[in-house]
Design a protein around this motif. Structure first.
Motif, PDB file in Angstrom:
ATOM      1  N   HIS A 257       6.077 -15.989   2.497  1.00  0.00           N
ATOM      2  CA  HIS A 257       6.529 -15.112   3.645  1.00  0.00           C
ATOM      3  C   HIS A 257       6.887 -13.677   2.894  1.00  0.00           C
ATOM      4  O   HIS A 257       6.519 -12.620   3.454  1.00  0.00           O
ATOM      5  N   GLU A 258       7.736 -14.021   1.825  1.00  0.00           N
ATOM      6  CA  GLU A 258       8.346 -12.505   1.412  1.00  0.00           C
ATOM      7  C   GLU A 258       7.120 -11.896   0.628  1.00  0.00           C
ATOM      8  O   GLU A 258       7.150 -10.706   0.535  1.00  0.00           O
ATOM      9  N   LEU A 259       6.097 -12.431   0.185  1.00  0.00           N
ATOM     10  CA  LEU A 259       4.863 -11.915  -0.436  1.00  0.00           C
ATOM     11  C   LEU A 259       4.082 -11.025   0.579  1.00  0.00           C
ATOM     12  O   LEU A 259       3.474 -10.054   0.442  1.00  0.00           O
ATOM     13  N   ARG A 260       3.833 -11.586   1.872  1.00  0.00           N
ATOM     14  CA  ARG A 260       3.109 -11.160   3.025  1.00  0.00           C
ATOM     15  C   ARG A 260       3.504  -9.723   3.397  1.00  0.00           C
ATOM     16  O   ARG A 260       2.679  -8.888   3.526  1.00  0.00           O
ATOM     17  N   THR A 261       4.819  -9.598   3.550  1.00  0.00           N
ATOM     18  CA  THR A 261       5.184  -8.192   3.944  1.00  0.00           C
ATOM     19  C   THR A 261       4.837  -6.932   3.050  1.00  0.00           C
ATOM     20  O   THR A 261       4.197  -6.096   3.641  1.00  0.00           O
ATOM     21  N   PRO A 262       5.048  -7.111   1.671  1.00  0.00           N
ATOM     22  CA  PRO A 262       4.668  -5.994   0.784  1.00  0.00           C
ATOM     23  C   PRO A 262       3.123  -5.860   0.790  1.00  0.00           C
ATOM     24  O   PRO A 262       2.497  -4.844   0.635  1.00  0.00           O
ATOM     25  N   MET A 263       2.369  -7.118   0.948  1.00  0.00           N
ATOM     26  CA  MET A 263       0.804  -6.993   0.842  1.00  0.00           C
ATOM     27  C   MET A 263       0.554  -6.226   2.142  1.00  0.00           C
ATOM     28  O   MET A 263      -0.768  -5.532   1.919  1.00  0.00           O
ATOM     29  N   THR A 264       0.900  -6.589   3.310  1.00  0.00           N
ATOM     30  CA  THR A 264       0.406  -5.981   4.314  1.00  0.00           C
ATOM     31  C   THR A 264       0.544  -4.522   4.298  1.00  0.00           C
ATOM     32  O   THR A 264      -0.275  -3.481   4.641  1.00  0.00           O
ATOM     33  N   SER A 265       1.959  -4.024   3.518  1.00  0.00           N
ATOM     34  CA  SER A 265       2.191  -2.456   3.497  1.00  0.00           C
ATOM     35  C   SER A 265       1.036  -2.067   2.555  1.00  0.00           C
ATOM     36  O   SER A 265       0.665  -0.966   2.742  1.00  0.00           O
ATOM     37  N   VAL A 266       0.758  -2.825   1.458  1.00  0.00           N
ATOM     38  CA  VAL A 266      -0.209  -2.293   0.411  1.00  0.00           C
ATOM     39  C   VAL A 266      -1.618  -2.064   1.169  1.00  0.00           C
ATOM     40  O   VAL A 266      -2.235  -1.039   0.809  1.00  0.00           O
ATOM     41  N   LYS A 267      -2.141  -3.155   2.237  1.00  0.00           N
ATOM     42  CA  LYS A 267      -3.380  -2.792   2.737  1.00  0.00           C
ATOM     43  C   LYS A 267      -3.225  -1.602   3.613  1.00  0.00           C
ATOM     44  O   LYS A 267      -4.208  -0.873   3.665  1.00  0.00           O
ATOM     45  N   GLY A 268      -2.092  -1.420   4.432  1.00  0.00           N
ATOM     46  CA  GLY A 268      -1.956  -0.289   5.348  1.00  0.00           C
ATOM     47  C   GLY A 268      -2.269   0.967   4.422  1.00  0.00           C
ATOM     48  O   GLY A 268      -3.085   2.004   4.738  1.00  0.00           O
ATOM     49  N   ALA A 269      -1.682   1.016   3.199  1.00  0.00           N
ATOM     50  CA  ALA A 269      -1.467   2.407   2.304  1.00  0.00           C
ATOM     51  C   ALA A 269      -3.016   2.583   1.809  1.00  0.00           C
ATOM     52  O   ALA A 269      -3.553   3.732   1.986  1.00  0.00           O
ATOM     53  N   LEU A 270      -3.735   1.573   1.374  1.00  0.00           N
ATOM     54  CA  LEU A 270      -5.098   1.758   1.143  1.00  0.00           C
ATOM     55  C   LEU A 270      -5.951   2.194   2.153  1.00  0.00           C
ATOM     56  O   LEU A 270      -7.054   3.011   1.974  1.00  0.00           O
ATOM     57  N   GLY A 271      -5.735   1.501   3.561  1.00  0.00           N
ATOM     58  CA  GLY A 271      -6.415   2.081   4.472  1.00  0.00           C
ATOM     59  C   GLY A 271      -6.490   3.449   4.731  1.00  0.00           C
ATOM     60  O   GLY A 271      -7.339   4.068   5.135  1.00  0.00           O
ATOM     61  N   LEU A 272      -5.157   3.923   4.833  1.00  0.00           N
ATOM     62  CA  LEU A 272      -4.860   5.300   4.931  1.00  0.00           C
ATOM     63  C   LEU A 272      -5.507   6.384   3.915  1.00  0.00           C
ATOM     64  O   LEU A 272      -6.429   7.174   4.235  1.00  0.00           O
ATOM     65  N   LEU A 273      -5.330   5.836   2.631  1.00  0.00           N
ATOM     66  CA  LEU A 273      -5.947   6.665   1.432  1.00  0.00           C
ATOM     67  C   LEU A 273      -7.704   6.541   1.928  1.00  0.00           C
ATOM     68  O   LEU A 273      -8.079   7.775   1.728  1.00  0.00           O
ATOM     69  N   LEU A 274      -8.100   5.461   2.227  1.00  0.00           N
ATOM     70  CA  LEU A 274      -9.618   5.415   2.489  1.00  0.00           C
ATOM     71  C   LEU A 274      -9.975   6.516   3.607  1.00  0.00           C
ATOM     72  O   LEU A 274     -11.228   7.045   3.570  1.00  0.00           O
ATOM     73  N   ALA A 275      -8.991   6.540   4.708  1.00  0.00           N
ATOM     74  CA  ALA A 275      -9.552   7.383   5.711  1.00  0.00           C
ATOM     75  C   ALA A 275      -9.149   9.020   5.626  1.00  0.00           C
ATOM     76  O   ALA A 275      -9.317   9.637   6.465  1.00  0.00           O
ATOM     77  N   GLY A 276      -8.461   9.283   4.353  1.00  0.00           N
ATOM     78  CA  GLY A 276      -8.445  10.638   3.801  1.00  0.00           C
ATOM     79  C   GLY A 276      -6.988  11.061   4.445  1.00  0.00           C
ATOM     80  O   GLY A 276      -6.914  12.030   4.294  1.00  0.00           O
TER      81      GLY A 276
END
Ligand code: ADP
Length: 498
Positions: A257-276
């Protein structure tokens, strides 16, 4: 008929040794069998006292008793340990008769001896074996009960008497029904000591506070030739293991559960980077970011799976059960997988009768099971393959099958693929996945009181089958919800391979 002639023939040919002595036990004559038994010739024995065959190993009291009895009754039967001429020992089963003359003086003693060495040896061996077995049974940490084919208790070890708090004499010889009754006072499960299948196990919980947990196993007992001697029940106290297991699952649930929160945030950040969102992305950067994003997705999937499984195992999965139409559940699972199915080029067919009764299940969890099984079927089938979903009622349950035309599963793996992280070695293991999907499916189905298993022939595809309880029709205008109606099967029993 000349009786004396016949007696003489018996004397000569009998297999039992016959020896005649005078009042001082000096041998007057013996038959060939006696000479053979003693390892002497007849001539060597005549004129010697019978103590020529003594070994010195027969306890003194035996001779004392022998003489007392001969004196008082003229007869004696007993066992002696004798020594042959070559020094070897033999056990003699001997009967002696005193023959008196007209004045009542001892005229002769006649002894008839039989060699019972082998019988004694076997008896001793059996005795030793039985002592060893008793000690072994009593040293076991599990309680053991065995019933014969008449369902009477023939074995109860020390641990069993401890568990039940009674002596062995209260168990041995008792019918199984009587002991089952006694056990129902101890355990909450009324089906304790019944065996619905050939072999199996069930979990038991004691009525005390805090309760103890036991695993009950049952199996037939048969000889090497397959002759069934009865049935064995063992009871193992797993209270400590259950507690440790629960703590472990609880720990894993917290960590994931504790791992999921930061991973979700990493995923969001990567998505934003990819979207420029942070500036222009070059093709080389895009490639690396895509790899990172894909792996983040995989990691989140893994964490979600681990979290699910540990929640179920810690007994923290809440089921929101309600009547669910299987056809609708299959439809929505297929919708969820549609893009993947097209990409994998798999044909799908469903064969679900329109009048199939609804199952009593948590729709989200049922969806998860179907998505897992269908996803596997698509994943492991080659393009052009075909997946079929069938459903029907069977023995008061709804049975759902997902068949594919994939590579199949080796027979030795059919049961193991439901274990955590177990994957069949070979080409299928390269298809990606966490190895947790089927473990989750099994946990969910069992939590619903159903069974799940796989059938397959290598090269001919696989079929995954699960059963779920039928939702009872609302019982008129009674208030009881579906959960309380008596027709709902309860979970908890694990028997056979399900
Ligand atoms: P995963 O699919 O993530 O590896 P699962 O628990 O869903 O994990 O499956 C465990 C293993 O069972 C798979 O790795 C595969 O070896 C085997 N398996 C599952 N479904 C199928 C199928 N439809 N056909 C062939 N093998 C399968």
């Amino acid at each position: 008929m000349d009786v004396l002639d016949i007696l003489r023939a018996v004397y000569e040919h009998s297999l039992d040794g016959i020896v005649i002595t005078d009042a001082d036990t000096v041998i007057q004559d013996c038959n060939p069998a006696y000479a053979r038994l003693c390892g002497y010739t007849r001539e060597e024995l005549i004129g010697r006292k019978t103590n020529v065959v003594r070994s010195g190993l027969t306890p003194r009291w035996v001779f004392e008793q022998m003489w007392r009895s001969l004196h008082e009754t003229g007869r004696w039967v007993g066992e002696l340990i004798n020594r042959r001429k070559d020094g070897s020992l033999w056990v003699s089963f001997l009967s002696i008769t005193r023959i008196d003359d007209a004045e009542g003086r001892v005229r002769a003693y006649v002894g008839i001896a039989r060699d019972i060495t082998e019988r004694r040896r076997l008896e001793e061996q059996l005795q030793a074996q039985s002592t060893r077995l008793d000690a072994l049974l009593d040293a076991m940490v599990s309680g053991v009960l065995m019933f014969d084919n008449d369902d009477r208790c023939v074995v109860a070890n020390g641990r069993m008497t401890e568990i039940l708090g009674v002596g062995q004499e209260a168990l041995i010889g008792q019918p199984r029904s009587r002991l089952a009754e006694r056990m129902r006072h101890l355990f909450r499960e009324p089906e304790v000591l019944t065996a619905p299948t050939e072999t199996g196990r069930r979990c038991l919980t004691t009525r005390e506070e805090p309760p103890r947990h036991f695993t009950e196993y049952w199996a037939p007992v048969a000889t090497a030739e397959g002759v069934v001697l009865g049935r064995l029940f063992t009871f193992r106290d797993v209270t400590r293991e259950a507690e440790i297991d629960r703590m472990k699952s609880e720990f894993i649930a917290t960590v994931s559960h504790e791992l999921r929160t930061p991973m979700t945030s990493v995923k969001g950040a990567l998505g934003l980077l990819l979207a420029g969102a942070a500036g222009e992305v070059t093709p080389a950067q895009r490639e690396l970011l895509t790899i990172a994003l894909n792996n983040t997705d995989r990691l989140i999937r893994l964490i979600n799976d681990v979290l699910d499984l540990s929640r179920i195992e810690a007994g923290r999965m809440e089921l929101h059960r309600q009547p669910v139409q299987v056809a609708a559940a299959v439809r929505s699972a297929l919708q969820e997988l549609e893009v993947y199915r097209v990409q994998r080029q798999i044909e799908v067919a469903t064969e679900i009768p329109p009048d199939l009764p609804p199952v009593y299940a948590d729709p989200d969890r049922l969806g998860q099971v179907l998505v897992n099984l269908l996803g596997n079927a698509f994943k492991f089938s080659d393009p052009g393959g075909r997946v079929t979903v069938r459903a029907r009622t069977e023995e008061g349950m709804v049975r759902v099958e997902v068949s594919d035309t994939g590579p199949g599963i080796p027979p030795e793996d059919l049961e193991r693929i439901f274990e955590r992280f177990y994957r069949v070695s070979g080409p299928t293991s390269r298809k990606g996945g966490t190895g947790l999907g089927l473990a989750i499916c099994r946990a969910i189905v069992q939590e619903h009181g159903g069974r799940i298993w796989a059938e397959s022939r290598l090269g001919e595809g696989s079929t995954f089958i699960f059963t779920l309880p039928i939702a009872q029709a609302p019982p008129g205008n009674q208030a009881a919800g579906p959960g309380e109606s008596p027709g709902q099967p309860a979970g908890g029993t694990v028997s056979g391979g399900g």
